[in-house]
Design a protein around this motif. Structure first.
Motif, PDB file in Angstrom:
ATOM      1  N   SER A  86       0.816  -1.223   0.000  1.00  0.00           N
ATOM      2  CA  SER A  86       0.000   0.000   0.000  1.00  0.00           C
ATOM      3  C   SER A  86       0.846   1.268   0.000  1.00  0.00           C
ATOM      4  CB  SER A  86      -0.934   0.009   1.216  1.00  0.00           C
ATOM      5  OG  SER A  86      -0.194   0.078   2.417  1.00  0.00           O
ATOM      6  N   VAL A  87       2.157   1.153   0.211  1.00  0.00           N
ATOM      7  CA  VAL A  87       3.017   2.331   0.198  1.00  0.00           C
ATOM      8  C   VAL A  87       2.876   3.074  -1.123  1.00  0.00           C
ATOM      9  CG1 VAL A  87       5.418   3.106   0.206  1.00  0.00           C
ATOM     10  CG2 VAL A  87       4.665   1.387   1.848  1.00  0.00           C
ATOM     11  N   PHE A  88       2.804   2.329  -2.240  1.00  0.00           N
ATOM     12  CA  PHE A  88       2.638   2.944  -3.554  1.00  0.00           C
ATOM     13  C   PHE A  88       1.217   2.799  -4.085  1.00  0.00           C
ATOM     14  CE2 PHE A  88       7.293   1.752  -3.860  1.00  0.00           C
ATOM     15  CZ  PHE A  88       7.733   3.036  -3.554  1.00  0.00           C
ATOM     16  N   MET A  89       0.544   1.749  -3.687  1.00  0.00           N
ATOM     17  CA  MET A  89      -0.802   1.498  -4.205  1.00  0.00           C
ATOM     18  C   MET A  89      -1.803   2.530  -3.690  1.00  0.00           C
ATOM     19  SD  MET A  89      -2.777  -2.140  -4.199  1.00  0.00           S
ATOM     20  CE  MET A  89      -2.592  -2.318  -2.431  1.00  0.00           C
ATOM     21  N   ALA A  90      -1.595   3.031  -2.491  1.00  0.00           N
ATOM     22  CA  ALA A  90      -2.528   3.988  -1.884  1.00  0.00           C
ATOM     23  C   ALA A  90      -1.923   5.378  -1.749  1.00  0.00           C
ATOM     24  CB  ALA A  90      -2.984   3.484  -0.523  1.00  0.00           C
ATOM     25  N   VAL A  91      -0.956   5.705  -2.603  1.00  0.00           N
ATOM     26  CA  VAL A  91      -0.330   7.022  -2.536  1.00  0.00           C
ATOM     27  C   VAL A  91      -1.320   8.097  -3.002  1.00  0.00           C
ATOM     28  CG1 VAL A  91       0.628   6.907  -4.873  1.00  0.00           C
ATOM     29  CG2 VAL A  91       1.740   8.323  -3.158  1.00  0.00           C
ATOM     30  N   THR A  92      -1.241   9.268  -2.390  1.00  0.00           N
ATOM     31  CA  THR A  92      -2.101  10.397  -2.767  1.00  0.00           C
ATOM     32  C   THR A  92      -1.281  11.403  -3.567  1.00  0.00           C
ATOM     33  OG1 THR A  92      -3.455  10.145  -0.770  1.00  0.00           O
ATOM     34  CG2 THR A  92      -3.600  12.239  -1.946  1.00  0.00           C
ATOM     35  N   LYS A  96      -0.110   6.508 -12.793  1.00  0.00           N
ATOM     36  CA  LYS A  96      -1.251   6.649 -13.696  1.00  0.00           C
ATOM     37  C   LYS A  96      -2.559   6.433 -12.949  1.00  0.00           C
ATOM     38  CE  LYS A  96       1.380   7.392 -17.204  1.00  0.00           C
ATOM     39  NZ  LYS A  96       1.459   8.759 -17.768  1.00  0.00           N
ATOM     40  N   SER A  97      -2.522   5.564 -11.940  1.00  0.00           N
ATOM     41  CA  SER A  97      -3.729   5.275 -11.177  1.00  0.00           C
ATOM     42  C   SER A  97      -3.355   4.695  -9.821  1.00  0.00           C
ATOM     43  CB  SER A  97      -4.622   4.290 -11.945  1.00  0.00           C
ATOM     44  OG  SER A  97      -5.715   3.876 -11.155  1.00  0.00           O
ATOM     45  N   THR A  98      -4.014   5.158  -8.758  1.00  0.00           N
ATOM     46  CA  THR A  98      -3.895   4.573  -7.423  1.00  0.00           C
ATOM     47  C   THR A  98      -5.302   4.369  -6.881  1.00  0.00           C
ATOM     48  OG1 THR A  98      -3.893   6.632  -6.160  1.00  0.00           O
ATOM     49  CG2 THR A  98      -1.789   5.939  -7.100  1.00  0.00           C
ATOM     50  N   VAL A  99      -5.422   3.685  -5.762  1.00  0.00           N
ATOM     51  CA  VAL A  99      -6.753   3.492  -5.185  1.00  0.00           C
ATOM     52  C   VAL A  99      -7.342   4.826  -4.733  1.00  0.00           C
ATOM     53  CG1 VAL A  99      -6.330   1.112  -4.481  1.00  0.00           C
ATOM     54  CG2 VAL A  99      -5.777   2.965  -2.896  1.00  0.00           C
ATOM     55  N   VAL A 100      -6.469   5.785  -4.429  1.00  0.00           N
ATOM     56  CA  VAL A 100      -6.939   7.119  -4.035  1.00  0.00           C
ATOM     57  C   VAL A 100      -7.588   7.823  -5.216  1.00  0.00           C
ATOM     58  CG1 VAL A 100      -6.221   9.400  -3.224  1.00  0.00           C
ATOM     59  CG2 VAL A 100      -5.271   7.350  -2.165  1.00  0.00           C
TER      60      VAL A 100
END
Length: 580
Positions: free
Chosen positions: A39-45, A134-138
């Motif tokens: 999640s360090v990169f997957m949930a980045v804002t 290009k895309s994150t969960v945020v």
């Protein structure tokens, strides 16, 4: 150091079966490290501003004029900044992060405006900076502004799943066996890891990741116990500590995949594929003889021992029947009256408090687990001040753990578990004090001190896994490690809130970590040393390990002594000595 590596070489050359089981098991530990830090990169804002209805014709940011918002992000320096845009119909808007203002008078496009404005909410979505991701969960579900708290819950809910999984699967492994839990959790990591990439909304994403956290934690706890029970005394220290090294390698893989793949769901698929090789072969792993003997499944234990003997080229493997006959008198003397029915007793967490000595041991061990996790994550979160490339920073954060485990292994083999743990816990406390007295202008010294703190707490954090497994007997070993891991996850959940206390006083997190580390180091003095001692099999033997003859009478059934069971670990060595 050479002596330590010679132990590993001896292990690889003389214990072929154990080596194959070990490397197959710890390979999957990389997946645990991957999912813990994914999640360090997957949930980045990323940087963002409020969206607007209509097409943008021109953009103004201070004195810079561009044709699109995407060209402004390289100039963006603060969340307090705003962007002025002009639409094709002539309307002029000021775009902030969580609001937008429409200028009532829009005669010309200027950055500064003193006239009347109408403020609106961000009902038309947001513009995100996609130069890095290009895309994150945020960005996928707009987890910003009034929904920002949902993004902040992603990692804590994962750690909550880790906490629950450590306890549940640790207990199940003691009841149903290590092998079955390893099968289930390794398959679960692959299935849930892939499923995360195909979740359709935030809530399904959090639920699937919660399940992924449970199986990842369950595997890490049980795999550690699994390899500890297969590896003999000579290589137990290095083998157990390098489970953490594979976990750290998983962190480095996260950095590498994050650098190469910038779309969150593709990134999640790639990091989950690392689990697949082990899933395809984990069904071949055997149950540990320790657990089989504790369940009185002697024939199954003998089969595993015979397989070990063939792989290790041992002509005369030890016989379970001989071990049983040697320990027959102990079994008979331990069973009196109604205690015969206790052999079928199922153990639970209350057995970790069966008498004062075991209870004091448990409290101290839990405190060390909590402190290790708290310090580990506080130092890690502080490392973001290093600046530079975030992917390289994360890679180095994982890489710095590798030498600390080598130092821990050498210390444990030369000085002992307790004598290594105490100085590094106290050193962590001293480093916390050192950071507090370093002037804030000395950035390099502060960074080096933070890395030294992470190194020292990493030694203690890695050491406690093996030390816990050696302090408790076979019948509750997985439960002990699982409950300790639970306290570890409590520390990881508390750590972010501890960092938030910087708003009260900048050194408050370091003060708390320093106090906890100092207290843990002092209490560790009362723990027994386990270096070179056989694994215990009953709570009676575990109590005697602390040189206290008080037994857990009525609490645990007598069983085969750890000394006898240790022959299973060492029979390969006995054959080597005979050949010499």
């Amino acid at each position: 150091c050479i002596a330590g590596f010679s132990s590993v070489n001896f292990f690889l050359s003389r214990y072929r079966f154990q080596a194959c089981v070990y490397f197959a098991s710890v390979f999957q530990a990389m997946s645990c490290g991957i999912h813990y830090l994914a999640s360090v990169f997957m949930a980045v804002t990323p940087n963002f501003v409020c969206g607007i209805p209509g097409n943008v014709s021109s953009v103004l940011f201070f004195n810079s004029s561009e044709s699109s918002i995407e060209d402004i992000w390289t100039l963006w320096t603060s969340t307090e900044n705003y962007i002025v845009v002009q639409l094709e119909d002539g309307e002029v808007w000021e775009l902030n992060q969580c609001s937008r203002s429409k200028r009532e008078v829009s005669l010309d496009l200027a950055y500064e405006y003193k006239g009347n404005k109408s403020v609106f909410s961000c009902s038309d979505g947001f513009f995100y900076d996609d130069t890095k991701w290009k895309s994150t969960v945020v960005t996928q579900w707009d987890l910003v502004c009034d929904r920002e708290w949902l993004a902040k819950l992603i990692q804590p809910t994962f750690m909550l799943g880790v906490l629950i999984g450590a306890v549940i699967f640790g207990d199940i492994a003691d009841r149903l066996g290590r092998k079955r839990v390893i099968w289930f959790t390794s398959a679960g990591q692959f299935v849930f890891g892939i499923a995360v990439a195909f979740t359709f909304d935030y809530y399904s994403f959090v639920i699937v990741r919660f399940l992924l956290a449970m199986v990842s934690s369950g595997y890490l706890v049980v795999a550690f116990v699994y390899v500890t029970e297969f590896v003999g005394i000579k290589a137990r220290t290095w083998a157990s500590m390098h489970v953490h090294a594979f976990f750290a390698m998983g962190i480095m893989i996260v950095a590498l995949v994050g650098f190469l793949v910038r779309t969150w769901w593709v990134y999640q698929i790639f990091v989950s594929i690392a689990t697949l090789p082990f899933v395809l072969c984990c069904w071949m792993l055997p149950e540990t003889p320790f657990w089989l003997l504790s369940e009185e499944r002697y024939e199954d234990a003998q089969k595993v021992i015979n397989i070990m003997a063939r792989w290790n080229k041992v002509s005369t493997p030890c016989k379970v029947s001989e071990l049983c006959s040697v320990q027959h008198d102990d079994l008979v003397s331990g069973r009196t009256g109604d205690n015969d029915t206790s052999s079928t007793k199922k153990h639970n967490i209350l057995d970790l408090f069966c008498n004062w000595d075991i209870a004091r041991r448990t409290i101290t061990v839990w405190l060390i687990w909590f402190t290790g996790s708290l310090g580990y994550y506080v130092f890690s979160l502080s490392s973001v001040s290093l600046g530079g490339n975030e992917y390289l920073n994360l890679f180095l954060i994982g890489a710095v753990e590798l030498p600390c485990y080598i130092v821990a292994c050498i210390g444990m083999d030369k000085l002992g578990r307790r004598n290594t743990l105490i100085p590094f816990l106290i050193l962590s406390a001293l480093i916390c004090v050192l950071i507090m007295v370093i002037p804030q202008d000395f950035n390099i010294l502060i960074i080096l001190a933070n890395m030294a703190g992470k190194f020292s707490i990493g030694v203690a954090f890695g050491l406690i896994y093996l030390y816990t497994a050696e302090l408790y007997p076979t019948i509750v070993r997985s439960l002990a490690v699982g409950s300790g891991s639970m306290m570890c996850r409590v520390g990881s959940v508390v750590a972010p809130f501890c960092v938030y206390l910087r708003s009260v006083w900048i050194f408050m997190p370091l003060l708390l970590v320093g106090i906890m580390a100092l207290l843990s180091g002092i209490l560790t003095i009362m723990l027994p040393e386990t270096l070179g001692k056989p694994l215990t099999n009953t709570l009676v033997e575990a109590t005697e390990l602390g040189r206290n003859k008080k037994s857990c009478s009525g609490k645990t059934p007598p069983a085969h002594s750890g000394a006898a069971l240790e022959k299973i670990e060492m029979f390969g060595q006995e054959t080597v000595n005979t050949e010499k």
